[in-house]
Design a protein around this motif. Structure first.
Motif, PDB file in Angstrom:
ATOM      1  N   LYS A  20      -2.827  12.698 -23.990  1.00  0.00           N
ATOM      2  CA  LYS A  20      -3.002  12.235 -25.335  1.00  0.00           C
ATOM      3  C   LYS A  20      -2.397  12.529 -26.142  1.00  0.00           C
ATOM      4  N   SER A  21      -1.241  13.535 -26.094  1.00  0.00           N
ATOM      5  CA  SER A  21       0.008  13.232 -26.729  1.00  0.00           C
ATOM      6  C   SER A  21       0.413  11.788 -26.507  1.00  0.00           C
ATOM      7  N   VAL A  22       0.788  11.413 -25.650  1.00  0.00           N
ATOM      8  CA  VAL A  22       1.822  10.037 -25.192  1.00  0.00           C
ATOM      9  C   VAL A  22       0.896   9.077 -25.216  1.00  0.00           C
ATOM     10  N   SER A  23      -0.265   9.330 -25.561  1.00  0.00           N
ATOM     11  CA  SER A  23      -1.344   7.991 -25.214  1.00  0.00           C
ATOM     12  C   SER A  23      -1.720   7.850 -26.139  1.00  0.00           C
ATOM     13  N   ASP A  24      -2.157   6.756 -26.665  1.00  0.00           N
ATOM     14  CA  ASP A  24      -3.072   5.951 -27.560  1.00  0.00           C
ATOM     15  C   ASP A  24      -4.525   5.299 -26.963  1.00  0.00           C
ATOM     16  N   LEU A  25      -5.217   5.401 -25.552  1.00  0.00           N
ATOM     17  CA  LEU A  25      -5.835   4.889 -24.216  1.00  0.00           C
ATOM     18  C   LEU A  25      -6.728   6.181 -25.360  1.00  0.00           C
ATOM     19  N   PRO A  26      -8.143   5.935 -25.241  1.00  0.00           N
ATOM     20  CA  PRO A  26      -8.747   7.123 -25.291  1.00  0.00           C
ATOM     21  C   PRO A  26      -8.700   6.978 -23.770  1.00  0.00           C
ATOM     22  N   VAL A  27      -8.925   9.133 -23.589  1.00  0.00           N
ATOM     23  CA  VAL A  27      -8.319   9.757 -22.424  1.00  0.00           C
ATOM     24  C   VAL A  27      -9.852  10.027 -21.897  1.00  0.00           C
ATOM     25  N   TYR A  28     -10.603   9.710 -20.551  1.00  0.00           N
ATOM     26  CA  TYR A  28     -12.235  10.204 -20.406  1.00  0.00           C
ATOM     27  C   TYR A  28     -11.112  11.190 -18.840  1.00  0.00           C
ATOM     28  N   VAL A  29     -11.585  12.119 -19.061  1.00  0.00           N
ATOM     29  CA  VAL A  29     -10.740  13.765 -18.142  1.00  0.00           C
ATOM     30  C   VAL A  29     -11.483  13.371 -16.628  1.00  0.00           C
ATOM     31  N   LYS A  30     -11.632  13.434 -15.538  1.00  0.00           N
ATOM     32  CA  LYS A  30     -12.314  13.252 -14.068  1.00  0.00           C
ATOM     33  C   LYS A  30     -12.200  14.489 -14.226  1.00  0.00           C
ATOM     34  N   LEU A  31     -13.409  15.143 -14.200  1.00  0.00           N
ATOM     35  CA  LEU A  31     -13.982  16.116 -12.835  1.00  0.00           C
ATOM     36  C   LEU A  31     -14.293  17.251 -11.659  1.00  0.00           C
ATOM     37  N   SER A  32     -13.110  17.795 -11.409  1.00  0.00           N
ATOM     38  CA  SER A  32     -13.304  18.071 -10.150  1.00  0.00           C
ATOM     39  C   SER A  32     -15.266  19.115  -9.816  1.00  0.00           C
ATOM     40  N   PRO A  33     -16.035  18.850  -8.922  1.00  0.00           N
ATOM     41  CA  PRO A  33     -16.789  19.950  -9.087  1.00  0.00           C
ATOM     42  C   PRO A  33     -16.575  21.165  -7.698  1.00  0.00           C
ATOM     43  N   ASN A  34     -15.533  21.721  -7.126  1.00  0.00           N
ATOM     44  CA  ASN A  34     -15.464  22.525  -7.062  1.00  0.00           C
ATOM     45  C   ASN A  34     -14.727  23.672  -7.451  1.00  0.00           C
ATOM     46  N   VAL A  35     -15.982  24.074  -8.657  1.00  0.00           N
ATOM     47  CA  VAL A  35     -15.734  25.235  -9.424  1.00  0.00           C
ATOM     48  C   VAL A  35     -16.413  25.622  -9.644  1.00  0.00           C
ATOM     49  N   SER A  36     -15.900  27.423  -9.604  1.00  0.00           N
ATOM     50  CA  SER A  36     -17.458  28.111 -10.068  1.00  0.00           C
ATOM     51  C   SER A  36     -17.866  27.701 -11.085  1.00  0.00           C
ATOM     52  N   ASN A  37     -17.431  27.257 -12.454  1.00  0.00           N
ATOM     53  CA  ASN A  37     -18.288  26.903 -13.768  1.00  0.00           C
ATOM     54  C   ASN A  37     -17.650  25.516 -14.223  1.00  0.00           C
ATOM     55  N   ILE A  38     -18.113  24.535 -14.351  1.00  0.00           N
ATOM     56  CA  ILE A  38     -17.775  22.989 -14.459  1.00  0.00           C
ATOM     57  C   ILE A  38     -17.792  23.028 -16.414  1.00  0.00           C
ATOM     58  N   LYS A  39     -18.778  23.784 -16.549  1.00  0.00           N
ATOM     59  CA  LYS A  39     -18.929  23.760 -18.276  1.00  0.00           C
ATOM     60  C   LYS A  39     -17.573  24.812 -18.658  1.00  0.00           C
ATOM     61  N   THR A  40     -17.182  25.161 -18.202  1.00  0.00           N
ATOM     62  CA  THR A  40     -15.677  25.649 -19.391  1.00  0.00           C
ATOM     63  C   THR A  40     -14.707  25.259 -18.734  1.00  0.00           C
ATOM     64  N   ILE A  41     -14.963  23.849 -17.315  1.00  0.00           N
ATOM     65  CA  ILE A  41     -13.754  23.183 -17.097  1.00  0.00           C
ATOM     66  C   ILE A  41     -14.120  22.285 -18.109  1.00  0.00           C
ATOM     67  N   ALA A  42     -15.068  21.756 -18.838  1.00  0.00           N
ATOM     68  CA  ALA A  42     -15.549  20.554 -19.924  1.00  0.00           C
ATOM     69  C   ALA A  42     -14.977  20.727 -21.039  1.00  0.00           C
ATOM     70  N   LYS A  43     -15.078  21.972 -22.004  1.00  0.00           N
ATOM     71  CA  LYS A  43     -15.386  22.725 -22.887  1.00  0.00           C
ATOM     72  C   LYS A  43     -13.968  22.523 -22.945  1.00  0.00           C
ATOM     73  N   ALA A  44     -13.348  23.143 -22.301  1.00  0.00           N
ATOM     74  CA  ALA A  44     -11.784  22.942 -22.941  1.00  0.00           C
ATOM     75  C   ALA A  44     -11.216  22.266 -22.222  1.00  0.00           C
ATOM     76  N   VAL A  45     -11.460  20.848 -21.610  1.00  0.00           N
ATOM     77  CA  VAL A  45     -10.951  19.636 -22.150  1.00  0.00           C
ATOM     78  C   VAL A  45     -10.962  18.993 -22.990  1.00  0.00           C
ATOM     79  N   GLU A  46     -12.784  18.770 -23.554  1.00  0.00           N
ATOM     80  CA  GLU A  46     -12.915  18.474 -24.638  1.00  0.00           C
ATOM     81  C   GLU A  46     -12.586  18.692 -26.235  1.00  0.00           C
ATOM     82  N   SER A  47     -12.084  20.161 -25.933  1.00  0.00           N
ATOM     83  CA  SER A  47     -10.960  20.903 -27.010  1.00  0.00           C
ATOM     84  C   SER A  47      -9.760  20.599 -27.039  1.00  0.00           C
ATOM     85  N   ALA A  48      -8.746  20.025 -26.136  1.00  0.00           N
ATOM     86  CA  ALA A  48      -7.679  19.469 -25.842  1.00  0.00           C
ATOM     87  C   ALA A  48      -8.025  17.839 -26.407  1.00  0.00           C
ATOM     88  N   GLY A  49      -8.459  17.474 -27.068  1.00  0.00           N
ATOM     89  CA  GLY A  49      -8.798  16.580 -26.802  1.00  0.00           C
ATOM     90  C   GLY A  49      -9.515  15.573 -26.118  1.00  0.00           C
TER      91      GLY A  49
END
Lengths: 307, 250
Positions: free
Chosen positions: A155-184
């Motif tokens: 995000k810091s080097v890009s003016d373009l919108p960033v869509y983060v592609k999440l992995s389903p290979n995790v125990s809790n995808i909601k945690t990752i989703a919230k973490a990247v949302e908070s990160a911008g």
């Protein structure tokens, strides 16, 4: 004519249908079958800092209602993609989304800033979920702190919108989703493939040279639907949904689960016309279930009347 | 140009052990397919299409012949399709064999289900007045097919691994017994191609390769092979399946 348009950060889509990264190359091969301007957007095959050869063959195996792949992010590198591939796609009246990957934070940063200087790229899909490379990719997608860190840097080097592609290979995808949302993150893209393996009985060895590969196709659709539904309750950024979509009914199911747009992957291999056909079929399917536009489905899903 | 076409099954015949010859009716494909190209066939209940090489084309009847071995679930399912049924096919895919215009004698070397694409090539070459010599390798007597058809093009040696029919051994044991030729064309299992290209190193040759494929049109990077200089790669489905024998690493 039904309004299929969708407005997402950085993306004015004429319809919610786009081919998924890695399943459409850089569009050239599919342009012989139909006019790519018909597509809502095109997500390009993953770009890395330098050219990558990818894994040994066999790289693919068929599974019940799906397939395993372990291509290993083969691509000519970001510079050649910008020089040779983006100009071709820019001839079409559609949005271009650049999928970026890397083995290190620095590589992600380099690839993102390279695309940032490219006029015809409209958004970045940040691939932190490739299961098929030894270094990078998925390691950034399974740890919420790492996921947030790489999102912030990109995000810091890009003016373009960033869509983060999440992995389903995790125990809790909601945690990752919230973490990247908070990160911008401006949006999410989900889900990538599920790690799997197939063993060849005559040789008693894994079919894939890489041993494991990513499972895609209709087999993973219920998992994608469940994960999108769960994540949607926890975040307020849009979701590009994917995982086994093969027809317009599947698209509606994803929209109802909480996706704002969708990507079609494996189905392109079976039917190179699939994205075009889904776009043609979508109005009839939406109408059949009482919707007057794609936006109408989104509002309905937001109200959460039935689900 | 690759198109998605519907083909009608005109005939389906068991021609050897687990080996099926299917004749498909389609005007576009019969007009446009060249030797060495393949059809990418959708089989009911399977995610991925099956790439199957073209064994013959009949222009008057507008038919294409394919030959495949019932090895896995897809080909078994395909073999169960009956005459009169239709198939969804992408084709013609791949680059195909090019005949060198000055060549007067060709050597064809086929192994098992690598034999079919050489048949259509041999037919075309023979029509042009080129002398065709063929060496066909099979596992055993039960697996042998198309011997008579190749004999119509010229001298044909059939080799079986167990010696139950024709000569005993491998196709490579016989390539030096057939006299001079201008170019060789080969298709068969990877170990055979490896041994053959090594043995015929000084000759101009073309090989047709197979690999597990996905899209079949060059988009997915599933079927790549490194080039001989190790600096690049080729996509078997789109850049091939036919390559110069020196172009890629086997």
């Amino acid at each position: 004519m039904m309004d299929l348009s969708v407005q997402l950060p950085g993306l004015q889509l004429k319809n919610p249908i786009m081919p998924a990264s890695g399943c459409f190359g850089f569009g050239k091969e599919y342009s012989q079958f139909y006019d790519l301007s018909k597509l809502g957007a095109i997500i390009m095959k993953a770009a890395t800092g330098e050219e990558r050869y990818g894994n040994e063959t066999p790289r693919v195996a068929e599974t019940p209602s799906g397939m395993l792949n372990a291509i290993g992010l083969q691509n000519p590198g970001v510079q050649k993609i910008i020089e040779n591939e983006v100009p071709f796609l820019a001839n079409y009246d559609t949005s271009i989304i650049a999928n970026i990957s890397g083995s290190s934070i620095e590589e992600y940063q380099f690839v993102a800033s390279s695309f940032n200087q490219t006029a015809d790229v409209h958004a970045i899909e940040l691939n932190i979920s490739c299961p098929n490379v030894k270094e990078g990719g998925i390691q950034f997608g399974t740890d919420p702190l790492m996921a947030a860190r790489v999102t912030e840097i990109v995000k810091s080097v890009s003016d373009l919108p960033v869509y983060v592609k999440l992995s389903p290979n995790v125990s809790n995808i909601k945690t990752i989703a919230k973490a990247v949302e908070s990160a911008g993150a401006d949006g999410l893209s989900m889900i990538n493939t599920l790690t799997g393996m197939q063993i060849h009985l005559p040789t008693k060895m894994p079919v894939l040279a890489n041993q494991t590969g990513g499972l895609s196709g209709p087999a993973i659709k219920p998992i994608a639907i469940r994960m999108i539904y769960e994540v949607k309750q926890q975040i307020s950024i849009p979701i590009i949904g994917m995982g086994g979509i093969s027809n317009a009914e599947d698209v509606l199911e994803f929209l109802l689960a909480g996706a704002d747009a969708v990507a079609v992957g494996t189905a392109n291999f079976q039917n190179p016309f699939i994205c075009s056909e889904i776009i043609d079929d979508l109005p009839t399917v939406l109408q059949k279930y009482g919707f007057s536009s794609v936006q109408d489905v989104a509002s309905f899903a937001k109200r959460g009347v039935t689900i | 140009m690759i198109r998605r076409e519907t083909v009608m099954i005109k005939n389906s015949l068991d021609i050897a052990a687990d080996t099926v010859e299917m004749t498909l009716h389609n005007s576009y494909l019969s007009k446009n397919a060249i030797p060495g190209q393949f059809l990418h066939i959708l089989v009911e209940g399977h995610t991925l299409r099956r790439p199957i090489s073209i064994a013959d084309v009949n222009n008057e009847e507008e038919t294409i012949t394919i030959i495949f071995k019932k090895l896995g679930s897809g080909t078994k399912c395909l073999s169960a399709y009956e005459i009169g049924m239709t198939l969804d096919v992408l084709g013609p895919n791949g680059n195909g064999f090019l005949l060198e215009s000055k060549d007067s004698t060709l050597l064809l070397v086929g192994g098992g289900v690598g034999v079919p694409p050489l048949h259509y090539l041999g037919k075309k070459a023979s029509e042009k007045g080129v002398e065709v010599v063929s060496i066909l390798g099979f596992q055993n007597k039960e697996s042998v097919f198309y011997e008579e058809k190749f004999k119509q093009f010229g001298k044909t040696i059939v080799v079986t691994n167990d010696g139950s029919y024709g000569e005993r051994g491998y196709v490579t044991d016989f390539v030096q017994t057939i006299g001079p030729f201008d170019s060789y064309y080969s298709c068969g299992p990877a170990p055979m191609l490896h041994a053959l290209t090594k043995k015929l190193e000084g000759h101009r040759g073309y090989i047709s390769l197979e690999e597990r494929m996905t899209c079949g049109i060059g988009a997915c990077f599933a079927c790549v092979i490194p080039t001989s200089d190790q600096l690049s790669y080729r996509k078997i489905c789109a850049d091939g399946p036919v390559f110069s024998a020196k172009e890629v690493v086997l």
